[in-house]
Design a protein around this motif. Structure first.
Motif: not given
Length: 103
Positions: A4, A7, A9, A14, A32, A36-37, A41-43, A46, A52
């Motif tokens: 990602c 973010n 990542i 992951i 996914p 992320y939660h 984090k948040r997408g 996306c 993912v």
């Protein structure tokens, strides 16, 4: 490998999150957004979600192969997930062509 870009990542982060979720409940549905939660984090765009999903499937297969559960249950479940992904998930990918995906 960086999965990602929004973010920052990595694939390893992951994978560790997925294994942590599977340690809590080996048969839960991991998507996914749940990963992320768990990472707080948040997408954003996306665009990384297809990668993912592939990582979730790979790590889940490896996790259950190491565990003591029956292999037939794992294989049948993952085959159904792959069939659904092929049926619904590969037509349009966030309106991006395949040249814009990392995998």
């Amino acid at each position: 490998m960086l999965i990602c870009h929004c973010n920052i990542i990595t694939e390893r982060e992951i994978e560790q999150t997925i294994v942590g979720l599977l340690d809590q409940d080996p048969w839960q549905l991991i998507v996914p957004a749940k990963v992320y939660h768990a990472m707080m984090k948040r997408g954003r765009c996306c665009g990384c979600f297809p990668n993912v999903v592939e990582t979730i499937i790979r790590v889940t297969e490896e996790y259950h192969a190491r565990s003591e559960t029956g292999a037939t249950d794992v294989v049948s479940h993952l085959d159904r997930v792959r069939a659904l992904r092929d049926q619904f998930g590969r037509k349009l990918n966030e309106r991006r062509s395949t040249s814009h995906r990392a995998a």
